[in-house]
Scaffold this motif. Structure first.
Motif, PDB file in Angstrom:
ATOM      1  N   MET A   1       0.814  -1.200   0.000  1.00  8.73           N
ATOM      2  CA  MET A   1       0.000   0.000   0.000  1.00  8.73           C
ATOM      3  C   MET A   1       0.860   1.269   0.000  1.00  8.73           C
ATOM      4  SD  MET A   1      -3.037   0.988  -0.092  1.00  8.73           S
ATOM      5  CE  MET A   1      -4.139   2.249   0.309  1.00  8.73           C
ATOM      6  N   THR A   2       1.936   1.258   0.774  1.00 12.70           N
ATOM      7  CA  THR A   2       2.833   2.413   0.819  1.00 12.70           C
ATOM      8  C   THR A   2       3.453   2.671  -0.551  1.00 12.70           C
ATOM      9  OG1 THR A   2       3.332   1.950   3.125  1.00 12.70           O
ATOM     10  CG2 THR A   2       4.853   3.387   1.965  1.00 12.70           C
ATOM     11  N   ASN A   3       3.833   1.593  -1.233  1.00 13.37           N
ATOM     12  CA  ASN A   3       4.419   1.740  -2.568  1.00 13.37           C
ATOM     13  C   ASN A   3       3.443   2.404  -3.532  1.00 13.37           C
ATOM     14  OD1 ASN A   3       6.776   0.574  -1.721  1.00 13.37           O
ATOM     15  ND2 ASN A   3       6.388  -1.413  -2.655  1.00 13.37           N
ATOM     16  N   LYS A   4       2.165   2.035  -3.445  1.00  9.12           N
ATOM     17  CA  LYS A   4       1.155   2.641  -4.327  1.00  9.12           C
ATOM     18  C   LYS A   4       0.986   4.128  -4.030  1.00  9.12           C
ATOM     19  CE  LYS A   4      -1.700  -1.286  -5.536  1.00  9.12           C
ATOM     20  NZ  LYS A   4      -3.061  -1.859  -5.528  1.00  9.12           N
ATOM     21  N   ILE A   5       0.995   4.480  -2.762  1.00 12.21           N
ATOM     22  CA  ILE A   5       0.849   5.894  -2.386  1.00 12.21           C
ATOM     23  C   ILE A   5       2.032   6.706  -2.902  1.00 12.21           C
ATOM     24  CG2 ILE A   5       0.814   7.496  -0.426  1.00 12.21           C
ATOM     25  CD1 ILE A   5      -0.805   5.324   1.080  1.00 12.21           C
ATOM     26  N   ILE A   6       3.229   6.174  -2.715  1.00 10.69           N
ATOM     27  CA  ILE A   6       4.427   6.871  -3.212  1.00 10.69           C
ATOM     28  C   ILE A   6       4.371   6.991  -4.734  1.00 10.69           C
ATOM     29  CG2 ILE A   6       6.948   6.723  -3.454  1.00 10.69           C
ATOM     30  CD1 ILE A   6       6.951   5.365  -0.663  1.00 10.69           C
ATOM     31  N   TYR A   7       4.015   5.883  -5.406  1.00 11.98           N
ATOM     32  CA  TYR A   7       3.941   5.894  -6.869  1.00 11.98           C
ATOM     33  C   TYR A   7       2.939   6.940  -7.357  1.00 11.98           C
ATOM     34  CZ  TYR A   7       2.476   4.850 -11.568  1.00 11.98           C
ATOM     35  OH  TYR A   7       2.135   4.984 -12.888  1.00 11.98           O
ATOM     36  N   TRP A   8       1.711   6.885  -6.842  1.00 14.81           N
ATOM     37  CA  TRP A   8       0.678   7.782  -7.349  1.00 14.81           C
ATOM     38  C   TRP A   8       0.954   9.236  -6.989  1.00 14.81           C
ATOM     39  CZ3 TRP A   8      -1.914   6.839 -11.364  1.00 14.81           C
ATOM     40  CH2 TRP A   8      -2.288   5.539 -11.681  1.00 14.81           C
ATOM     41  N   THR A   9       1.534   9.490  -5.840  1.00 15.23           N
ATOM     42  CA  THR A   9       1.886  10.868  -5.475  1.00 15.23           C
ATOM     43  C   THR A   9       2.929  11.425  -6.434  1.00 15.23           C
ATOM     44  OG1 THR A   9       1.390  10.430  -3.142  1.00 15.23           O
ATOM     45  CG2 THR A   9       2.762  12.358  -3.634  1.00 15.23           C
ATOM     46  N   ALA A  10       4.007  10.680  -6.632  1.00 13.43           N
ATOM     47  CA  ALA A  10       5.074  11.145  -7.540  1.00 13.43           C
ATOM     48  C   ALA A  10       4.571  11.247  -8.971  1.00 13.43           C
ATOM     49  CB  ALA A  10       6.269  10.201  -7.464  1.00 13.43           C
ATOM     50  N   THR A  11       3.787  10.279  -9.404  1.00 14.36           N
ATOM     51  CA  THR A  11       3.310  10.260 -10.787  1.00 14.36           C
ATOM     52  C   THR A  11       2.315  11.386 -11.055  1.00 14.36           C
ATOM     53  OG1 THR A  11       3.677   7.882 -10.883  1.00 14.36           O
ATOM     54  CG2 THR A  11       2.217   8.826 -12.558  1.00 14.36           C
ATOM     55  N   ILE A  12       1.413  11.622 -10.121  1.00 17.66           N
ATOM     56  CA  ILE A  12       0.452  12.719 -10.306  1.00 17.66           C
ATOM     57  C   ILE A  12       1.167  14.065 -10.315  1.00 17.66           C
ATOM     58  CG2 ILE A  12      -1.443  13.961  -9.177  1.00 17.66           C
ATOM     59  CD1 ILE A  12      -2.561  11.149  -8.443  1.00 17.66           C
ATOM     60  N   LEU A  13       2.116  14.254  -9.409  1.00 17.37           N
ATOM     61  CA  LEU A  13       2.881  15.515  -9.399  1.00 17.37           C
ATOM     62  C   LEU A  13       3.666  15.676 -10.707  1.00 17.37           C
ATOM     63  CD1 LEU A  13       4.164  15.608  -5.714  1.00 17.37           C
ATOM     64  CD2 LEU A  13       2.439  17.097  -6.767  1.00 17.37           C
ATOM     65  N   LEU A  14       4.288  14.599 -11.173  1.00 21.03           N
ATOM     66  CA  LEU A  14       5.026  14.631 -12.434  1.00 21.03           C
ATOM     67  C   LEU A  14       4.099  14.976 -13.597  1.00 21.03           C
ATOM     68  CD1 LEU A  14       7.533  14.022 -14.218  1.00 21.03           C
ATOM     69  CD2 LEU A  14       6.781  11.627 -14.210  1.00 21.03           C
ATOM     70  N   CYS A  15       2.954  14.312 -13.665  1.00 21.98           N
ATOM     71  CA  CYS A  15       2.019  14.559 -14.766  1.00 21.98           C
ATOM     72  C   CYS A  15       1.452  15.973 -14.722  1.00 21.98           C
ATOM     73  CB  CYS A  15       0.912  13.510 -14.750  1.00 21.98           C
ATOM     74  SG  CYS A  15       1.503  11.856 -15.194  1.00 21.98           S
ATOM     75  N   LEU A  16       1.142  16.469 -13.530  1.00 21.53           N
ATOM     76  CA  LEU A  16       0.664  17.848 -13.420  1.00 21.53           C
ATOM     77  C   LEU A  16       1.733  18.844 -13.870  1.00 21.53           C
ATOM     78  CD1 LEU A  16      -1.281  17.774 -10.028  1.00 21.53           C
ATOM     79  CD2 LEU A  16      -2.240  18.062 -12.327  1.00 21.53           C
ATOM     80  N   LEU A  17       2.972  18.591 -13.475  1.00 24.33           N
ATOM     81  CA  LEU A  17       4.081  19.449 -13.893  1.00 24.33           C
ATOM     82  C   LEU A  17       4.202  19.463 -15.414  1.00 24.33           C
ATOM     83  CD1 LEU A  17       6.593  21.138 -13.024  1.00 24.33           C
ATOM     84  CD2 LEU A  17       7.862  18.995 -13.082  1.00 24.33           C
ATOM     85  N   MET A  18       4.095  18.290 -16.025  1.00 23.43           N
ATOM     86  CA  MET A  18       4.236  18.200 -17.482  1.00 23.43           C
ATOM     87  C   MET A  18       3.050  18.856 -18.194  1.00 23.43           C
ATOM     88  SD  MET A  18       7.137  17.050 -17.665  1.00 23.43           S
ATOM     89  CE  MET A  18       7.359  16.844 -19.405  1.00 23.43           C
ATOM     90  N   LEU A  19       1.850  18.661 -17.680  1.00 20.02           N
ATOM     91  CA  LEU A  19       0.681  19.270 -18.312  1.00 20.02           C
ATOM     92  C   LEU A  19       0.687  20.790 -18.148  1.00 20.02           C
ATOM     93  CD1 LEU A  19      -2.096  16.682 -17.403  1.00 20.02           C
ATOM     94  CD2 LEU A  19      -1.007  17.056 -19.630  1.00 20.02           C
ATOM     95  N   MET A  20       1.121  21.277 -16.991  1.00 17.87           N
ATOM     96  CA  MET A  20       1.233  22.728 -16.808  1.00 17.87           C
ATOM     97  C   MET A  20       2.285  23.301 -17.750  1.00 17.87           C
ATOM     98  SD  MET A  20       0.595  23.288 -12.681  1.00 17.87           S
ATOM     99  CE  MET A  20       2.307  23.528 -12.426  1.00 17.87           C
ATOM    100  N   SER A  21       3.389  22.583 -17.902  1.00 13.48           N
ATOM    101  CA  SER A  21       4.444  23.021 -18.800  1.00 13.48           C
ATOM    102  C   SER A  21       3.944  23.049 -20.239  1.00 13.48           C
ATOM    103  CB  SER A  21       5.642  22.077 -18.666  1.00 13.48           C
ATOM    104  OG  SER A  21       6.622  22.365 -19.622  1.00 13.48           O
TER     105      SER A  21
END
Length: 119
Positions: A1-21
């Protein structure tokens, strides 16, 4: 469960950064052209880079093709490394955002392997 939280947090932040860019590239092109010129990059790559960022986000989130997902992670990593290097060279302080993005890509990639190893 911790791995999923870390994955989705990093991935969502990464995707938001890329979409904003990508959004900035598409809707505030004049400002982005000035930044690209100051970094020594040609301005004709702004639109292709914006679309590549959008396609990369889709490849990472949809996960239909392992090849495309890996290609997206590699493209994002190289984009951020080049941005980091360019900002360091011109000493404009923009390197911190690129460094954070590099860390997000690495975390998302590592935890993608951990969370989705059976897919």
């Amino acid at each position: 469960m911790t791995n999923k939280i870390i994955y989705w947090t990093a991935t969502i932040l990464l995707c938001l950064l890329m979409l904003m860019s990508a959004g900035m590239y598409l809707f505030n092109t004049t400002m982005v052209e000035g930044i690209f010129k100051s970094l020594g990059y040609p301005t004709y790559i702004i639109y292709p880079l914006a679309f590549a960022k959008i396609l990369g986000v889709l490849a990472i989130l949809i996960k239909k093709s392992t090849f495309l997902k890996e290609l997206a992670y590699a493209g994002f990593f190289f984009d951020f490394v080049l941005a980091f290097s360019a900002h360091i060279n011109v000493k404009d302080g923009g390197h911190l955002t690129a460094l954070i993005a590099i860390i997000l890509v690495i975390i998302s990639y590592i935890y993608d392997k951990k969370v989705f190893k059976n897919l």
